[in-house]
Design a protein around this motif. Sequence first.
Motif, PDB file in Angstrom:
ATOM      1  N   LEU A 162      27.788  41.237  35.142  1.00  0.00           N
ATOM      2  CA  LEU A 162      28.804  41.096  36.188  1.00  0.00           C
ATOM      3  C   LEU A 162      29.895  40.100  35.809  1.00  0.00           C
ATOM      4  CD1 LEU A 162      26.594  41.198  39.422  1.00  0.00           C
ATOM      5  CD2 LEU A 162      27.694  43.076  38.181  1.00  0.00           C
ATOM      6  N   ASP A 163      29.593  39.121  34.923  1.00  0.00           N
ATOM      7  CA  ASP A 163      30.648  38.210  34.493  1.00  0.00           C
ATOM      8  C   ASP A 163      31.697  38.948  33.673  1.00  0.00           C
ATOM      9  OD1 ASP A 163      28.762  38.639  32.518  1.00  0.00           O
ATOM     10  OD2 ASP A 163      28.872  36.603  31.702  1.00  0.00           O
ATOM     11  N   VAL A 164      31.248  39.889  32.844  1.00  0.00           N
ATOM     12  CA  VAL A 164      32.187  40.722  32.075  1.00  0.00           C
ATOM     13  C   VAL A 164      32.993  41.606  33.022  1.00  0.00           C
ATOM     14  CG1 VAL A 164      32.355  42.597  30.389  1.00  0.00           C
ATOM     15  CG2 VAL A 164      30.776  40.693  29.994  1.00  0.00           C
ATOM     16  N   LEU A 165      32.314  42.176  34.030  1.00  0.00           N
ATOM     17  CA  LEU A 165      33.010  43.019  35.005  1.00  0.00           C
ATOM     18  C   LEU A 165      34.101  42.223  35.723  1.00  0.00           C
ATOM     19  CD1 LEU A 165      33.345  45.559  36.717  1.00  0.00           C
ATOM     20  CD2 LEU A 165      31.462  44.751  38.163  1.00  0.00           C
ATOM     21  N   ALA A 166      33.815  40.989  36.091  1.00  0.00           N
ATOM     22  CA  ALA A 166      34.810  40.161  36.777  1.00  0.00           C
ATOM     23  C   ALA A 166      36.056  39.987  35.914  1.00  0.00           C
ATOM     24  CB  ALA A 166      34.201  38.806  37.135  1.00  0.00           C
ATOM     25  N   GLN A 167      35.863  39.722  34.625  1.00  0.00           N
ATOM     26  CA  GLN A 167      37.016  39.583  33.725  1.00  0.00           C
ATOM     27  C   GLN A 167      37.845  40.857  33.679  1.00  0.00           C
ATOM     28  OE1 GLN A 167      37.103  38.095  29.799  1.00  0.00           O
ATOM     29  NE2 GLN A 167      35.564  36.530  30.165  1.00  0.00           N
ATOM     30  N   GLN A 168      37.172  41.977  33.537  1.00  0.00           N
ATOM     31  CA  GLN A 168      37.899  43.235  33.390  1.00  0.00           C
ATOM     32  C   GLN A 168      38.627  43.613  34.681  1.00  0.00           C
ATOM     33  OE1 GLN A 168      38.539  45.382  30.966  1.00  0.00           O
ATOM     34  NE2 GLN A 168      37.312  44.621  29.271  1.00  0.00           N
ATOM     35  N   LEU A 169      38.051  43.303  35.840  1.00  0.00           N
ATOM     36  CA  LEU A 169      38.743  43.593  37.098  1.00  0.00           C
ATOM     37  C   LEU A 169      40.017  42.769  37.220  1.00  0.00           C
ATOM     38  CD1 LEU A 169      35.705  43.844  39.547  1.00  0.00           C
ATOM     39  CD2 LEU A 169      37.167  45.720  38.755  1.00  0.00           C
ATOM     40  N   VAL A 170      39.957  41.506  36.817  1.00  0.00           N
ATOM     41  CA  VAL A 170      41.173  40.680  36.819  1.00  0.00           C
ATOM     42  C   VAL A 170      42.194  41.260  35.856  1.00  0.00           C
ATOM     43  CG1 VAL A 170      42.113  38.397  36.268  1.00  0.00           C
ATOM     44  CG2 VAL A 170      39.952  38.590  37.508  1.00  0.00           C
ATOM     45  N   SER A 171      41.735  41.709  34.694  1.00  0.00           N
ATOM     46  CA  SER A 171      42.635  42.328  33.714  1.00  0.00           C
ATOM     47  C   SER A 171      43.287  43.583  34.291  1.00  0.00           C
ATOM     48  CB  SER A 171      41.855  42.664  32.443  1.00  0.00           C
ATOM     49  OG  SER A 171      42.645  43.391  31.534  1.00  0.00           O
ATOM     50  N   MET A 172      42.506  44.433  34.932  1.00  0.00           N
ATOM     51  CA  MET A 172      43.048  45.663  35.522  1.00  0.00           C
ATOM     52  C   MET A 172      44.091  45.340  36.583  1.00  0.00           C
ATOM     53  SD  MET A 172      39.375  47.656  35.794  1.00  0.00           S
ATOM     54  CE  MET A 172      39.942  48.930  36.917  1.00  0.00           C
ATOM     55  N   GLY A 173      43.804  44.321  37.403  1.00  0.00           N
ATOM     56  CA  GLY A 173      44.732  43.953  38.471  1.00  0.00           C
ATOM     57  C   GLY A 173      46.016  43.330  37.988  1.00  0.00           C
ATOM     58  N   CYS A 174      46.071  42.969  36.706  1.00  0.00           N
ATOM     59  CA  CYS A 174      47.319  42.404  36.144  1.00  0.00           C
ATOM     60  C   CYS A 174      48.397  43.473  35.980  1.00  0.00           C
ATOM     61  CB  CYS A 174      47.047  41.745  34.788  1.00  0.00           C
ATOM     62  SG  CYS A 174      46.192  40.161  34.874  1.00  0.00           S
ATOM     63  N   THR A 175      48.003  44.742  35.904  1.00  0.00           N
ATOM     64  CA  THR A 175      48.968  45.798  35.596  1.00  0.00           C
ATOM     65  C   THR A 175      49.251  46.734  36.766  1.00  0.00           C
ATOM     66  OG1 THR A 175      47.217  47.253  34.751  1.00  0.00           O
ATOM     67  CG2 THR A 175      48.293  45.786  33.167  1.00  0.00           C
ATOM     68  N   ALA A 176      48.404  46.696  37.813  1.00  0.00           N
ATOM     69  CA  ALA A 176      48.602  47.642  38.924  1.00  0.00           C
ATOM     70  C   ALA A 176      47.744  47.233  40.114  1.00  0.00           C
ATOM     71  CB  ALA A 176      48.234  49.066  38.487  1.00  0.00           C
ATOM     72  N   HIS A 177      48.064  47.807  41.267  1.00  0.00           N
ATOM     73  CA  HIS A 177      47.189  47.700  42.438  1.00  0.00           C
ATOM     74  C   HIS A 177      46.174  48.822  42.333  1.00  0.00           C
ATOM     75  CE1 HIS A 177      45.812  48.562  46.545  1.00  0.00           C
ATOM     76  NE2 HIS A 177      46.016  47.261  46.785  1.00  0.00           N
ATOM     77  N   TRP A 178      44.892  48.470  42.237  1.00  0.00           N
ATOM     78  CA  TRP A 178      43.844  49.452  42.009  1.00  0.00           C
ATOM     79  C   TRP A 178      43.121  49.789  43.315  1.00  0.00           C
ATOM     80  CZ3 TRP A 178      41.868  52.219  37.873  1.00  0.00           C
ATOM     81  CH2 TRP A 178      42.488  51.987  36.642  1.00  0.00           C
ATOM     82  N   PRO A 179      43.074  51.060  43.707  1.00  0.00           N
ATOM     83  CA  PRO A 179      42.199  51.462  44.815  1.00  0.00           C
ATOM     84  C   PRO A 179      40.742  51.225  44.434  1.00  0.00           C
ATOM     85  CG  PRO A 179      43.810  53.166  44.293  1.00  0.00           C
ATOM     86  CD  PRO A 179      43.883  52.178  43.190  1.00  0.00           C
ATOM     87  N   ARG A 180      39.938  50.836  45.390  1.00  0.00           N
ATOM     88  CA  ARG A 180      38.540  50.507  45.105  1.00  0.00           C
ATOM     89  C   ARG A 180      37.794  51.686  44.477  1.00  0.00           C
ATOM     90  NH1 ARG A 180      35.701  46.253  48.834  1.00  0.00           N
ATOM     91  NH2 ARG A 180      37.432  45.032  49.677  1.00  0.00           N
ATOM     92  N   ALA A 181      37.955  52.867  45.054  1.00  0.00           N
ATOM     93  CA  ALA A 181      37.207  54.027  44.568  1.00  0.00           C
ATOM     94  C   ALA A 181      37.591  54.367  43.132  1.00  0.00           C
ATOM     95  CB  ALA A 181      37.448  55.228  45.477  1.00  0.00           C
ATOM     96  N   ALA A 182      38.890  54.297  42.821  1.00  0.00           N
ATOM     97  CA  ALA A 182      39.344  54.606  41.465  1.00  0.00           C
ATOM     98  C   ALA A 182      38.822  53.579  40.466  1.00  0.00           C
ATOM     99  CB  ALA A 182      40.872  54.658  41.420  1.00  0.00           C
ATOM    100  N   ALA A 183      38.843  52.305  40.862  1.00  0.00           N
ATOM    101  CA  ALA A 183      38.351  51.251  39.975  1.00  0.00           C
ATOM    102  C   ALA A 183      36.860  51.416  39.710  1.00  0.00           C
ATOM    103  CB  ALA A 183      38.638  49.877  40.578  1.00  0.00           C
TER     104      ALA A 183
END
Length: 596
Positions: free
Chosen positions: A416-437
């Motif tokens: 989950l620590d890796v997942l947290a990093q990647q979610l922050v990375s994804m949010g740097c480029t776009a607004h992500w819908p929960r289901a799509a993420a």
Amino acid sequence: MPAAKLSPLFAWFRRKYGAPTPAQRAAWPLIARGANVLLASPTGTGKTFAAFLSVLDQLAALHAAGELRPTIHCIYVSPLRALGYDLEKNLRDPLREIFGEEPPIRVELRSGDTTGSQRARQFTMPPHILLTTPESLCLLLSQEKWLPLLATARWLIVDEIHALAENKRGAHLSLSVERLAENRKADGGGRKSENSALRPPPPALQRIGLSATIAPLAEVAQFLAGTHGACEIVDVATSKRLELRVHTPLRKNPYPAAGYTGQRLIRELGALIRKHRTTLVFCNTRSGAEAATFWLRENFPDLADVIECHHASLERDERRETEDRLKRGELRAVVCSTSLEMGIDIGAIELVVMMSTPKGVSKALQRAGRAGHSIHAVSRGVLMATNVSDLVEACATVLLARARHLDDVRLPHAPLDVLAQQLVSMGCTAHWPRAAALALIRSAYPYRDLTDGDFADVLDYLAGGGESLRRQYTEIFGKIELDADGFHTREGRVRREFLQNIGVIPNVGQVRVRAKNRALGSVEEAFIRQLRLGDVFMIGGRPVRLEKVNQMEAWVARADGATPTVPRWNASKMPLSNRVCTEITAFRAGLRARVD
């Protein structure tokens, strides 16, 4: 196929190397037809050209047709920067031989060592083949301006995949790969601006994984292909001869006086070095590599100038100089930790010696494979036992290696620590819908079973430490803006700090060691704190005297003839593999039964 009908790339290969190796014959047709491929083949069997020649051939065909666009077509990911540096040279040389001094296919390296000016140039004039690391790939995916260039990537090559799959760096990379594939799909392979709505969708990102020793192949192939992907497995692991044996300095007395075994071990190691043209010596720690280098030079002064030390804490220029001297045949021995385990081209090694056991069958095979670096040569390895327990472990390792009983890679399960990093990375480029993420995250094989609850908990944590803390401390703890529909990463300080700290490699305080104007390497801050001015320690296998310490730098002078203290590094501590443990337990149980 007649030589006249061969493409320029394959015609060059036939002139240069003649017939392809078994690994190349098996991999080329699969790669050419666009399949995902996991290639398992020993070191020195041509894995680089097995992966790259079809890619280069298709890029050359695009150039001949005038369709080679100035964008990224292939991404190569390796666990070590040095592999990228080495591959850059190994690709540029044949391209120059085929196309001249200015080949149309550009190859460039992108890592933490890349300068700011080089990074800016890579954006305005991107290479066709980008060589990088998992951390640098995630860094690029975190910047919106890079997404159109990454969307054109047709091929992804992951080298030494076994070194990534078994740890959190692999889980991190698996998410980046799925994001890369999704970015290509969403952007139409970089063709949105070409009015190509009526054209068929571009081919999916093709994934090619390379490894010398890995098991189980089916699971690692799925790791490469993703949860919903398919992958062809090419296993030519038995195509190269390997000789492994055990050597021990122990004689009649299994527990001699302190220091006796070490002295004999160094003497016998030196004798092996004298008998062979080039020897690569592996130690399990950087401290061990430093100590072995020092004592070899002390005991064999006539060889002192042709024995070098190599590990990741030495300065990059120092390491590259050692690698280049080794490749040119100027050295008799190099003593290293794990830094030369993987596929860096270091020329012809006649013998590999492992000081103590490498703690696993796969590592023993990987290290021994560095000797006889060609398909026709025999790879010769020696495990030098240091005590009675080590002797049992060495024998168990060699018996398992001869029978090709590899250690199974254990993939991390949804860290989950890796997942947290990647979610922050994804949010740097776009607004992500929960289901799509969530769908994207689950497409990465380590996260295939991620629960809705864990996903929601990580989002709550990133939004401010949980629902309760978020009410008052969002400004302090919040990394993302979370709403009912989805999330995006907060701008400003949060994004800057994230881009500076991407990755899961532990960050230990390091003090850079300098001799006059030359950087030698780095040691841990805790080690330097234990020293006083005038104390002698070791760096690169040579004694140096501490003269000055200033914040995170230490200045030293040569201290030839002095007995040094060996630095201690907390990295590179390896556990014993389960398979070797089982074999040792069975041996000891059988021995006990016979005694009883």
